[in-house]
Design an enzyme around this catalytic site. Structure first.
Site, PDB file in Angstrom:
ATOM      1  N   SER A   1       0.842  -1.206   0.000  1.00 55.12           N
ATOM      2  CA  SER A   1       0.000   0.000   0.000  1.00 55.12           C
ATOM      3  C   SER A   1       0.871   1.249   0.000  1.00 55.12           C
ATOM      4  O   SER A   1       1.532   1.569   0.996  1.00 55.12           O
ATOM      5  CB  SER A   1      -0.916   0.003   1.227  1.00 55.12           C
TER       6      SER A   1
ATOM      7  N   HIS B   1      -0.999  -1.505  -4.067  1.00 50.77           N
ATOM      8  CA  HIS B   1      -2.340  -1.187  -3.558  1.00 50.77           C
ATOM      9  C   HIS B   1      -2.485   0.332  -3.531  1.00 50.77           C
ATOM     10  O   HIS B   1      -1.671   1.034  -2.916  1.00 50.77           O
ATOM     11  CB  HIS B   1      -2.482  -1.796  -2.163  1.00 50.77           C
TER      12      HIS B   1
ATOM     13  N   ASP C   1      -4.853   3.423  -2.626  1.00 50.88           N
ATOM     14  CA  ASP C   1      -6.002   3.815  -1.800  1.00 50.88           C
ATOM     15  C   ASP C   1      -6.562   5.161  -2.231  1.00 50.88           C
ATOM     16  O   ASP C   1      -5.843   6.161  -2.211  1.00 50.88           O
ATOM     17  CB  ASP C   1      -5.560   3.958  -0.339  1.00 50.88           C
TER      18      ASP C   1
ATOM     19  N   MET D   1      -9.371   8.000  -1.334  1.00 46.56           N
ATOM     20  CA  MET D   1     -10.263   8.461  -0.247  1.00 46.56           C
ATOM     21  C   MET D   1     -10.844   9.816  -0.629  1.00 46.56           C
ATOM     22  O   MET D   1     -10.109  10.692  -1.095  1.00 46.56           O
ATOM     23  CB  MET D   1      -9.465   8.617   1.040  1.00 46.56           C
TER      24      MET D   1
ATOM     25  N   HIS E   1      -8.220   0.597  -4.392  1.00 45.67           N
ATOM     26  CA  HIS E   1      -9.191   0.449  -3.298  1.00 45.67           C
ATOM     27  C   HIS E   1      -9.936   1.769  -3.172  1.00 45.67           C
ATOM     28  O   HIS E   1      -9.389   2.740  -2.634  1.00 45.67           O
ATOM     29  CB  HIS E   1      -8.419   0.078  -2.018  1.00 45.67           C
TER      30      HIS E   1
ATOM     31  N   MET F   1     -12.329   4.156  -1.601  1.00 42.74           N
ATOM     32  CA  MET F   1     -13.087   4.492  -0.391  1.00 42.74           C
ATOM     33  C   MET F   1     -13.838   5.781  -0.709  1.00 42.74           C
ATOM     34  O   MET F   1     -13.517   6.855  -0.195  1.00 42.74           O
ATOM     35  CB  MET F   1     -12.127   4.652   0.801  1.00 42.74           C
TER      36      MET F   1
ATOM     37  N   MET G   1     -11.888  -5.400   5.674  1.00 39.85           N
ATOM     38  CA  MET G   1     -11.057  -4.374   6.320  1.00 39.85           C
ATOM     39  C   MET G   1     -10.749  -4.829   7.742  1.00 39.85           C
ATOM     40  O   MET G   1     -11.651  -5.184   8.505  1.00 39.85           O
ATOM     41  CB  MET G   1     -11.780  -3.025   6.354  1.00 39.85           C
TER      42      MET G   1
ATOM     43  N   GLY H   1      -9.417   4.589   6.175  1.00 39.39           N
ATOM     44  CA  GLY H   1      -9.146   6.022   6.221  1.00 39.39           C
ATOM     45  C   GLY H   1      -7.700   6.390   6.500  1.00 39.39           C
ATOM     46  O   GLY H   1      -7.223   7.397   6.008  1.00 39.39           O
TER      47      GLY H   1
ATOM     48  N   GLY I   1      -3.490   4.904   7.365  1.00 37.30           N
ATOM     49  CA  GLY I   1      -2.501   3.852   7.545  1.00 37.30           C
ATOM     50  C   GLY I   1      -1.998   3.851   8.981  1.00 37.30           C
ATOM     51  O   GLY I   1      -2.261   4.788   9.748  1.00 37.30           O
ATOM     52  N   GLY I   2      -1.298   2.802   9.348  1.00 31.37           N
ATOM     53  CA  GLY I   2      -0.611   2.760  10.634  1.00 31.37           C
ATOM     54  C   GLY I   2      -1.488   2.503  11.847  1.00 31.37           C
ATOM     55  O   GLY I   2      -1.059   2.724  12.982  1.00 31.37           O
TER      56      GLY I   2
ATOM     57  N   ASP J   1      -6.788  -5.814   4.838  1.00 28.71           N
ATOM     58  CA  ASP J   1      -6.138  -4.511   4.694  1.00 28.71           C
ATOM     59  C   ASP J   1      -6.235  -3.760   6.018  1.00 28.71           C
ATOM     60  O   ASP J   1      -7.334  -3.462   6.491  1.00 28.71           O
ATOM     61  CB  ASP J   1      -6.870  -3.748   3.577  1.00 28.71           C
ATOM     62  N   GLY J   2      -5.060  -3.469   6.600  1.00 27.16           N
ATOM     63  CA  GLY J   2      -5.018  -2.676   7.819  1.00 27.16           C
ATOM     64  C   GLY J   2      -4.347  -3.409   8.959  1.00 27.16           C
ATOM     65  O   GLY J   2      -4.795  -4.494   9.354  1.00 27.16           O
TER      66      GLY J   2
ATOM     67  N   SER K   1       2.376   0.565   6.223  1.00 31.50           N
ATOM     68  CA  SER K   1       3.419   1.046   7.132  1.00 31.50           C
ATOM     69  C   SER K   1       4.441  -0.048   7.458  1.00 31.50           C
ATOM     70  O   SER K   1       5.633   0.244   7.593  1.00 31.50           O
ATOM     71  CB  SER K   1       2.795   1.614   8.413  1.00 31.50           C
TER      72      SER K   1
HETATM   73  C1  DX5 Z   1      -6.567   2.241   5.124  1.00 30.40           C
HETATM   74  C2  DX5 Z   1      -6.047   1.763   3.798  1.00 30.40           C
HETATM   75  C3  DX5 Z   1      -4.895   0.840   3.864  1.00 30.40           C
HETATM   76  C4  DX5 Z   1      -3.662   1.376   4.543  1.00 30.40           C
HETATM   77  C5  DX5 Z   1      -3.120   0.256   5.362  1.00 30.40           C
HETATM   78  O1  DX5 Z   1      -7.821   2.774   4.953  1.00 30.40           O
HETATM   79  O2  DX5 Z   1      -7.065   1.122   3.061  1.00 30.40           O
HETATM   80  O3  DX5 Z   1      -4.558   0.288   2.590  1.00 30.40           O
HETATM   81  O4  DX5 Z   1      -2.649   1.828   3.665  1.00 30.40           O
HETATM   82  O5  DX5 Z   1      -2.083   0.722   6.118  1.00 30.40           O
HETATM   83  P1  DX5 Z   1      -1.324  -0.149   7.219  1.00 30.40           P
HETATM   84  O6  DX5 Z   1      -0.810  -1.369   6.523  1.00 30.40           O
HETATM   85  O7  DX5 Z   1      -0.258   0.794   7.659  1.00 30.40           O
HETATM   86  O8  DX5 Z   1      -2.324  -0.460   8.289  1.00 30.40           O
HETATM   87 ZN    ZN Z   2      -6.557   0.008   1.261  1.00 31.58          ZN
END
Ligand code: DX5
Ligand code: ZN
Length: 217
Positions: free
Chosen positions: A8, A33, A35, A37, A66, A68, A137, A142, A144-145, A175-176, A198
Site C-alpha cells: 500500500s 495497492h 487507496d 479516499m 481500493h 473508499m 477491512m 481512512g 494507515g498505521g 487490509d489494515g 506502514s
Molecule cells: C486504510 C487503507 C490501507 C492502509 C493500510 O484505509 O485502506 O490500505 O494503507 O495501512 P497499514 O498497513 O499501515 O495499516
Molecule cells: Zn486500502
C-alpha cells in the site's frame, strides 16, 4: 494457498513514489495497492486519477485500486482508464453494487468488494460469485498505521467457509494493521491477499518484510 502481497503506497514517500514502487517490486511484493479516499465516505483525502496515471506509466506491476468513495459507479471508467487492474469498492458506499460490478467488468478489469469492520460478511454473499476478491477491512478505513482489529478474524473464517462451498476461486483480501504477527493469523483464518503499508515501507529490509508476510523468516 499462495499468499499475494500487495504494497500500500499510502505509506510510501510520495515525493519518491517511483523509487518506493521499485523498492516494493525488488522486495518481492506482487501488487501495488492504491487507496483512494474522498473525505466523505472516510475522514481523509488521499490521491486519485492523475497520480494513478503516473504510477501506471512507471510500472507494469498489477495495480489494485481500493476506492473508499461514495457512489463508486461514477468513477469506474476513470480509474480503469487511468490504469487500475483491479477495482475494489465498498458495499456500504454503493447504492447499486451489481451496477458497479458490471461497470468494472465492462472495462475488462477485475472486481473486488470491500466491507468495513462492523459490516457483516453475509452482506456480500449474494455478490460473491460475481467478483474476484472480497476485502475484509481489518482496521477502520481512512488511515494507515492503525492497530489490527482482532474481531475481524472470525469474519475471515466465516467468509472462507462460505467461499469454499460456494465460490472457491474468490480471493479474500485483508487490509489494515498487517505485519509479521497479524499476517500469520489472517493466513490461518483463510485470507490470501495481504495488503500492508506502514509495515513494508517502514521496514529496513523490504524483502525480509515481504517474506515474513508469506510466513517465511
Ligand atoms: C486504510 C487503507 C490501507 C492502509 C493500510 O484505509 O485502506 O490500505 O494503507 O495501512 P497499514 O498497513 O499501515 O495499516
Ligand atoms: Zn486500502
Amino acid at each position: 494457498m499462495n499468499t499475494i502481497v500487495s504494497a500500500s503506497i499510502l505509506s510510501a514517500d510520495l515525493c519518491r513514489l517511483g523509487d518506493d514502487i521499485d523498492r516494493a517490486r525488488r522486495g518481492g511484493a506482487d501488487h501495488i495497492h492504491f487507496d483512494v479516499m474522498d473525505g466523505v465516505f472516510v475522514n481523509n483525502i488521499s490521491y486519485g486519477i492523475p497520480v494513478l496515471k503516473s504510477v501506471r506509466k512507471h510500472t507494469d506491476m498489477f495495480i489494485d485500486a481500493h476506492l473508499m468513495i461514495t457512489d463508486p459507479s461514477r468513477y469506474i471508467k476513470a480509474f480503469a482508464d487511468a490504469g487500475a487492474d483491479n477495482i475494489t469498492f465498498h458495499i456500504e458506499a454503493a447504492p447499486d453494487p451489481l451496477d458497479t460490478i458490471a461497470r468494472i467488468g465492462a472495462e475488462g478489469k477485475k472486481a473486488g468488494i470491500a466491507v468495513k469492520p462492523a459490516t457483516p460478511v453475509s452482506s456480500v454473499y449474494g455478490l460473491a460469485d460475481k467478483v474476484d476478491m472480497i476485502l475484509i477491512m481489518t482496521v477502520e478505513p481512512g488511515f494507515g498505521g492503525q492497530g489490527f482489529i482482532y474481531e475481524t478474524l472470525d469474519k475471515i473464517r466465516e467468509l472462507r467457509a462460505y467461499l469454499d462451498k460456494n465460490a472457491p476461486h474468490v480471493h479474500i483480501q485483508v487490509d489494515g494493521g498487517i505485519n509479521a504477527e497479524t499476517s500469520a493469523l489472517v493466513r490461518e483464518a483463510g485470507a490470501d491477499v495481504l495488503v500492508a503499508g506502514s509495515y513494508l515501507f517502514g521496514a529496513e529490509d523490504m524483502s525480509a518484510a515481504v517474506s515474513s508476510l508469506r510466513g517465511g523468516k
